[in-house]
Design an enzyme around this catalytic site. Sequence first.
Site, mmCIF file in Angstrom:
data_model
loop_
_atom_site.group_PDB
_atom_site.id
_atom_site.type_symbol
_atom_site.label_atom_id
_atom_site.label_comp_id
_atom_site.label_asym_id
_atom_site.label_seq_id
_atom_site.Cartn_x
_atom_site.Cartn_y
_atom_site.Cartn_z
ATOM 1 N N GLU A 242 26.105 55.029 58.388
ATOM 2 C CA GLU A 242 25.755 54.240 56.884
ATOM 3 C C GLU A 242 26.684 54.639 55.895
ATOM 4 O OE1 GLU A 242 23.637 51.839 57.749
ATOM 5 O OE2 GLU A 242 23.111 52.509 59.715
ATOM 6 N N ASP A 323 30.999 53.128 63.150
ATOM 7 C CA ASP A 323 30.879 54.305 63.842
ATOM 8 C C ASP A 323 32.327 55.494 63.932
ATOM 9 O OD1 ASP A 323 28.444 53.712 65.054
ATOM 10 O OD2 ASP A 323 29.400 52.830 66.621
HETATM 11 ZN ZN LIG Z 1 25.921 49.960 60.988
#
Ligand SMILES: [Zn+2]
Length: 393
Positions: A242, A323
């Site tokens: 995030e 990621d």
């Molecule tokens: Zn995301």
Amino acid sequence: MQTQPEADFTPEQYARSRARKRATAPLRYGSMATGLLVVCALGFSPLGSGLSRAAGNLAGGGWIATAVLGALALRIVLWLAALPFSLWSERINHAWGLSTRTRQLYWLDSLRGFLLLALLLSGASLGFFAITRHAPHTWPVIVGATGVALVFVFSFLLPVVVEPMFNRFRPLEAGELRERLLGVARDSGVRVRDVLVSDASKRTTADNAYVSGFGRTRRIVLWDTTIEHCTTEEIASVTAHELGHAARRDVLVGTALSAGAVAVSVAVLAWALGLGALHGAANVTGAADPRALALCAAVSTVLGSVLGPLFNGYSRRIERRADQYALDLTGDPAAMISTWRRLGVQNIADLEPNPVSVRLFATHPPVPARLAHAREWERSRTANTGGNSDRPR
Ligand SMILES: [Zn+2]
């Protein structure tokens, strides 16, 4: 030691994922097709303008009554068309142990969603026809500029106005987890006002986290289910993802892209509303005719269906980038791998996704792709450091 992909899930977990996909696919595609068909059937035939006229006549038939009540009537028809799918989906999710919503909360959610969209559509309709009626030649510029501004305002206000309508948020309480997550935030250099926890467990057993808003309203939100199910290192990995969105200003860029899509939609709408053939088919006189709302909705929906896969492709790219950011920041592929294995099972995710449906409809890379990404990162790290798997920086 690297885990073999075959060992990520048990045969029972694959079977469960397949069974869920079989149960939900007709629902998903049926709901999308019905939504598209109903709005097109109304907009590209005299049905939609007839609906607006009938609704407007309830309050005298003036243009304001037609614009506002026509929007309300359209919203009711679209809501009713979607309702069987929504009820069916809720039933399946209950049967699969994914939904924890009470019947009362389901209807409350449904009502709040209906009211919110009805209010937005009525306001948009009133604003749109007020502009087309008063500026018959320059309306596309005025509507386009207003639409772009509203997208930014809405995205900014979403976390402080809309999200609290559905969930309660509390700051993550002091303790080991909070310290760990604030440590991850410090490492990232991203300024975080707070990490909040939402009461998602009143609706679902699934896990999730997200970042919303921008500027002063930006926040990272963890679902309380995630805190309950995941380890500290797994939550750190999710939080790092995030933070990756925040670091790259993905919400702001996403909002700018949505604003761009609104500008394109208005241009297409201006073109479509000038076509005599469509006037005939929809039984409207042009952009200044408040009965043209369903036609506008149909044109926008068709355009949205065409642009959808492009947006989804972009979304999958930024999710993969987040990621990557999380892997670089935490240097902990094992935490990411265990997170995705856990979420894959907990959310009964599609473990063997169809590549075509991913391309068209998926906003996130599928679970197997995210596992593969973490392993790829792990391999390149091991290769670069000659087997030394120390944390970077
Ligand atoms: Zn995301």
